[in-house]
Enzyme design. Structure first.
Site, mmCIF file in Angstrom:
data_model
loop_
_atom_site.group_PDB
_atom_site.id
_atom_site.type_symbol
_atom_site.label_atom_id
_atom_site.label_comp_id
_atom_site.label_asym_id
_atom_site.label_seq_id
_atom_site.Cartn_x
_atom_site.Cartn_y
_atom_site.Cartn_z
ATOM 1 N N HIS A 1 -0.799 0.391 -4.972
ATOM 2 C CA HIS A 1 -0.520 0.376 -3.526
ATOM 3 C C HIS A 1 -0.042 -1.014 -3.069
ATOM 4 C CE1 HIS A 1 -2.514 4.297 -3.075
ATOM 5 N NE2 HIS A 1 -3.630 3.820 -3.599
ATOM 6 N N ASP A 2 -0.910 -1.996 -3.212
ATOM 7 C CA ASP A 2 -0.619 -3.331 -2.666
ATOM 8 C C ASP A 2 0.490 -4.064 -3.425
ATOM 9 O OD1 ASP A 2 -4.141 -3.910 -1.839
ATOM 10 O OD2 ASP A 2 -2.577 -2.735 -0.852
#
Ligand code: RIB
Ligand code: CA
Length: 316
Positions: free
Chosen positions: A248-249
């Site tokens: 995600h990040d």
């Protein structure tokens, strides 16, 4: 240092935030002007400590100040995070040595304002946690919305289900009022949501490439990766999802480095702040052409191209 993209990274250092920090710091295309921390996967004290320890691990070639920020949402009680995904300490209970680094005194919101004024139209905000620090900064100085290059945020879910409720993604759900203020502020936004991050499955083959290529003189980092990726693969296995870590990040950092990893479409994104079931949802009116927009929403990703760039960068 001149042709590097200057960023401020705002994190709630859990495992994928740590992977994003390592990627940004090791990237030849990025200059990390500072890292701000907030509550989310863990409380802000733990997120700050984890961030400092990750910097110790990679020992950046330049000074990267860390500034602690919000420890709760603007108006709501803090939601307890999922221990299964990040562990109790946010880093899969990996015993990193105590850090000798300290955060700066300044609150994250003031640090963000200061850095934007020092780098007018030449700084990108990359947020991988709740948007609380930015909402506070905007309340203190609304002019910053027109003084940044862009805000790239990991958050939201437009055409796919949520991950903390049926319809809401964790970073938005964690402080919907903060997200609402940010999306209404006029700041140029790229929304890197679950529509694309749920495709970034870093699996055992990718892990094998990292361990083959990462120099043996980076043993500390090798041991860290070994632990957190095994922790992640086991966690996702137990959730019957298969053995991978969703990046995600790191994808938010990837989009800041090269927007060509994703395809975007402009929408006006509304944040649901009142629904008993839908709080934290990122909604758009899909019925008509968008007469006004406030965000470029990532709708497709070249996941393998991104994952290979991630690997090439972190094994340096
Ligand atoms: O929904 C995923 C997001 O929530 C990621 O930023 C992860 O670190 C958690 O904060
Ligand atoms: Ca995060």
């Amino acid at each position: 240092m001149q042709n590097k993209k200057k960023i401020i990274l705002d994190v709630d250092t859990g495992i994928d935030d740590a992977l994003a920090i390592i990627y940004a710091v090791k990237s030849d295309d990025i200059l990390v002007e500072g890292i701000t921390t907030g509550f989310g996967n863990v409380d802000v004290k733990q997120a700050t400590e984890n961030t400092l320890k990750v910097l110790d691990l990679i020992n950046p070639s330049y000074e990267i100040p860390v500034s602690a920020g919000a420890d709760k949402p603007l108006f709501r009680p803090r939601r307890e995070p999922s221990v299964a995904i990040h562990g109790h300490d946010g880093l899969g209970e990996y015993p990193l040595p105590a850090t000798k680094r300290y955060p700066v005194e300044q609150h994250a919101s003031d640090f963000i304002i200061k850095k934007i004024h020092e780098n007018l139209h030449n700084i990108t905000l990359v947020f991988t946690g709740r948007l609380t620090n930015l909402a506070i900064a905007l309340a203190k100085d609304p002019s910053i919305a027109s003084k940044v290059e862009r805000l790239v945020l990991m958050g939201g879910a437009l055409h796919v289900p949520g991950n903390v409720t049926e319809v809401a993604e964790a970073n938005i759900h964690g402080d919907p009022e903060a997200a609402h203020r940010v999306f209404e502020s006029g700041i140029p936004i790229t929304m890197v949501g679950l529509d694309v991050t749920s495709k970034t499955k870093f699996g055992e083959e990718h892990f094998g490439q990292v361990m083959e290529q990462l120099p043996v003189d980076q043993q500390g980092l090798r041991d860290f990766f070994d632990h957190i990726f095994q922790f992640s693969f086991n966690a996702s296995d137990q959730l019957n999802e298969g053995r991978f870590r969703l990046m995600h990040d790191p994808l938010a950092v990837g989009v800041a480095i090269d927007p060509n990893y994703v395809k975007t479409k402009d929408f006006y994104i509304y944040i649901e702040t009142r629904g008993a079931l839908s709080s934290g949802a990122t909604l758009a009116d899909l019925r008509t052409p968008q007469t006004k927009t406030n965000a470029s929403v990532c709708i497709k990703v070249n996941d393998e191209l991104f994952l290979q760039h991630y690997i090439d960068t972190i094994v340096k």
